[in-house]
Design an enzyme around this catalytic site. Structure first.
Site, PDB file in Angstrom:
ATOM      1  N   ASP A 184      17.196  -3.289   9.263  1.00 56.52           N
ATOM      2  CA  ASP A 184      18.377  -3.401   8.404  1.00 56.52           C
ATOM      3  C   ASP A 184      18.156  -4.417   7.275  1.00 56.52           C
ATOM      4  O   ASP A 184      17.640  -5.516   7.521  1.00 56.52           O
ATOM      5  CB  ASP A 184      19.532  -3.878   9.302  1.00 56.52           C
ATOM      6  CG  ASP A 184      20.893  -3.662   8.691  1.00 56.52           C
ATOM      7  OD1 ASP A 184      21.199  -2.528   8.335  1.00 56.52           O
ATOM      8  OD2 ASP A 184      21.658  -4.646   8.592  1.00 56.52           O
ATOM      9  N   GLU A 238      14.973  -0.662   5.557  1.00 57.33           N
ATOM     10  CA  GLU A 238      16.062  -0.362   4.625  1.00 57.33           C
ATOM     11  C   GLU A 238      15.987  -1.412   3.533  1.00 57.33           C
ATOM     12  O   GLU A 238      16.287  -2.583   3.775  1.00 57.33           O
ATOM     13  CB  GLU A 238      17.429  -0.433   5.321  1.00 57.33           C
ATOM     14  CG  GLU A 238      18.538   0.000   4.389  1.00 57.33           C
ATOM     15  CD  GLU A 238      19.872  -0.704   4.590  1.00 57.33           C
ATOM     16  OE1 GLU A 238      20.875  -0.216   4.052  1.00 57.33           O
ATOM     17  OE2 GLU A 238      19.923  -1.754   5.256  1.00 57.33           O
TER      18      GLU A 238
HETATM   19  C1  GLC Z   1      22.929  -1.925   6.263  1.00 57.23           C
HETATM   20  C2  GLC Z   1      23.532  -0.888   7.179  1.00 57.23           C
HETATM   21  C3  GLC Z   1      25.014  -0.906   7.011  1.00 57.23           C
HETATM   22  C4  GLC Z   1      25.522  -2.277   7.412  1.00 57.23           C
HETATM   23  C5  GLC Z   1      24.828  -3.371   6.630  1.00 57.23           C
HETATM   24  C6  GLC Z   1      25.023  -4.713   7.275  1.00 57.23           C
HETATM   25  O1  GLC Z   1      23.108  -1.625   4.937  1.00 57.23           O
HETATM   26  O2  GLC Z   1      22.965   0.367   6.910  1.00 57.23           O
HETATM   27  O3  GLC Z   1      25.666   0.079   7.742  1.00 57.23           O
HETATM   28  O4  GLC Z   1      26.900  -2.357   7.186  1.00 57.23           O
HETATM   29  O5  GLC Z   1      23.428  -3.191   6.571  1.00 57.23           O
HETATM   30  O6  GLC Z   1      24.349  -4.785   8.486  1.00 57.23           O
END
Ligand code: GLC
Length: 534
Positions: A214, A265
């Site tokens: 994440d 991500e």
């Molecule tokens: C990322 C996740 C999202 C979450 C954020 C904070 O972007 O995909 O769903 O709210 O991180 O953890």
């Protein structure tokens, strides 16, 4: 189901099954938003036994593995992205025993299982943060606590969900890049890095095949935490600091030692920035969001694909394509947008033509599945499910909705529990009538079980595409099409043609393999993709 009663589930040969070390380079991974996939215990919230009961759906679709959104114990300020305990599974999902059952069954089905690692922040209920709140100075060092400026926060940073990124506890404030329930860790404290290595080891030892990580780019902030003078969305002081790469190198060593895979991500300003996270000793994969934010436009798609090929593939890394996830509007509703009235590129608002959106989403899926690299599908894409744009306000749960004072609808509309059947309580998702987010009455039209049986359904299109996809091998070579709204490329002996406009296109030579829409021989329908074998 596509198999007869009593028969073994259909097994699709893939690198994953063969145990090839680089299997992930062209893998197709299915993202499971667990709360909304399938509910076994009848409480209206999806769970691990529910997922386990539907693994045949995934093997018959032909994916190589799944990525599970966080399912650790969590008070749910951000549906699991606020983790209270990194080495346990939430009892509402079935706890660790259910997780072990799922892992064993998934492996028996030849599916890899990726979990979601959330290293930027934890939950306010994590024991470390409780100690910090109790005033323990060493515990506060694991987070970002600072004195305020008078009654004002330490700096002007805004949270991604809206409102200030700081919450006051006494004479100090703590930083939360997202919800106040998600305090950011201080990655400059070595205890934090050691802790996360232990977390990775714990799950690798248990048999997990990899992690989606994440908001990787946010772990480190500018050390001085200065004010950010521009639009909060582009706050580069709160992300993409060089120190993050050292952490990724440590994680990669650990992953390699266990033969596991890491996918990041990472939302950074340029594709060049992204490529840095994919250096040979860093992450194996990182989502290519550059394409995800493209509208349905041939030139934009081509430019984005070229950027990826030039800046990522040329370095020896692979592109990890994705058109949707649990944070963005579903592809049907993005590509079917006929009038845009506002909203960010990931969640544009306006008037949607669903039929057009489904058509384009099918074409886009086939285009992406023909490209070199790996593909992540978000649950519901395989049935062309539209975004639920008109959830009742009182049903909304996304912190974005609350923190923006109701001006941003947020992400609930892509998280509504899946329709498995056309009828029945909650369309086969649960034995409960009520689900954690309400399903609209039209959801049954998209029922998975019906689509499995229907020729030409979006589910069948995905299954057939996954079967034929290994035919695309080697580098991409663009082919001239004579039309600005048509893209065509060759990879080895396979050709992919996508018509973005409405007019049919006269295709050249080749034996038709698969098409997202029917068309007379020798043509590709408007708003469709067709594959040919030469
Ligand atoms: C990322 C996740 C999202 C979450 C954020 C904070 O972007 O995909 O769903 O709210 O991180 O953890």
């Amino acid at each position: 189901m596509i198999r007869a009663e009593g028969e073994e589930p259909l097994r699709i040969p893939s690198g994953a099954l063969k145990g090839e070390p680089m299997w992930w380079r062209d893998a197709v991974i299915y993202q499971v938003y667990l709360r909304s996939f399938n509910d076994a215990d009848g409480d209206g919230v999806g769970d691990l036994d529910g997922l386990r009961a539907r693994l045949d759906h995934l093997t018959s679709l032909g994916v190589d593995g799944i990525w599970l959104n966080p399912c650790y114990p969590s008070p749910g300020a951000d549906h699991g992205y606020d983790v209270a305990d990194y080495t346990d599974i939430d009892a509402r999902y079935g706890g660790l025993p259910a997780f072990d059952r799922l892992l064993a069954d998934a492996h028996d089905h030849g599916l890899k299982v990726f979990m979601d690692l959330v290293p930027n922040h934890c939950s306010v209920e994590h024991p470390w943060f409780r100690q910090a709140l109790a005033g323990d100075p060493a515990a506060r060092e694991r987070f970002v606590f600072r004195p305020g400026r008078g009654d004002e926060p330490p700096n002007n940073w805004q949270s991604v969900f809206g409102g200030p990124a700081w919450t006051r506890v006494d004479d100090q404030w703590y930083l939360h890049s997202f919800d106040p329930g998600q305090p950011d860790f201080n990655w400059r404290n070595p205890e934090v890095g050691d802790y996360f290595e232990d977390v990775l080891r714990f799950w690798f030892d248990r048999g997990v095949d990899g992690f989606r990580i994440d908001v990787v780019h946010m772990l480190f902030k500018h050390p001085d935490l200065p004010d950010w003078p521009h639009h909060p969305e582009y706050n580069i002081l709160a992300q993409n600091q060089p120190e993050v790469h050292e952490v990724l190198r440590r994680w990669r060593k650990l992953a390699d030692a266990h033969g596991r895979t890491l996918v990041g991500e990472i939302w950074v300003p340029t594709v060049g920035d992204l490529a840095l996270y994919l250096r040979p000793d860093e992450l194996q994969q990182a989502f290519y969001f550059d394409l995800l934010v493209c509208p349905w436009d041939a030139a934009r798609f081509r430019a984005s694909i070229d950027r990826g090929l030039e800046e990522i593939v040329s370095t020896g890394a692979v592109i990890t394509w994705t058109l949707a996830n649990h944070d963005v509007h579903r592809t049907v509703s993005r590509f079917g947008l006929v009038t845009r009235t506002g909203g960010p590129d990931t969640r544009p608002r306006g008037v949607v033509d669903v039929e057009l959106g489904v058509r384009r989403a099918r074409a886009a899926a086939m285009l992406v599945l023909a490209l070199p690299g790996s593909v992540y599908l978000y649950q519901g894409e395989e049935i062309g499910l539209p975004e639920v744009l008109d959830l009742p306000d009182e049903a909304r749960q996304d912190p974005t909705w609350f923190r923006s004072g109701g001006t941003e609808h947020g992400r609930d509309g892509c998280r509504v529990p899946l329709p498995w059947t056309a009828e029945g309580p909650s369309f086969g998702f649960s034995s409960a009538e009520e689900t954690w987010l309400p399903q609209p009455s039209w959801f049954g039209e998209f029922a998975i079980e019906d689509q499995i049986e229907q020729d030409g359904s979006t589910w069948r299109l995905h299954r057939d595409a996954l079967l034929a996809r290994p035919g695309f091998q080697g580098p991409l070579e663009w082919l001239p099409t004579g039309r600005e709204d048509v893209l065509a490329f060759r990879r080895g002996s396979m050709v992919c043609v996508t018509v973005f406009g409405d007019e049919p296109y006269r295709a050249g030579r080749g034996v038709p393999v698969l098409a997202s829409e029917d068309a007379p021989p020798g043509t590709v329908a408007g708003g469709s993709t067709a594959w040919f074998h030469e």
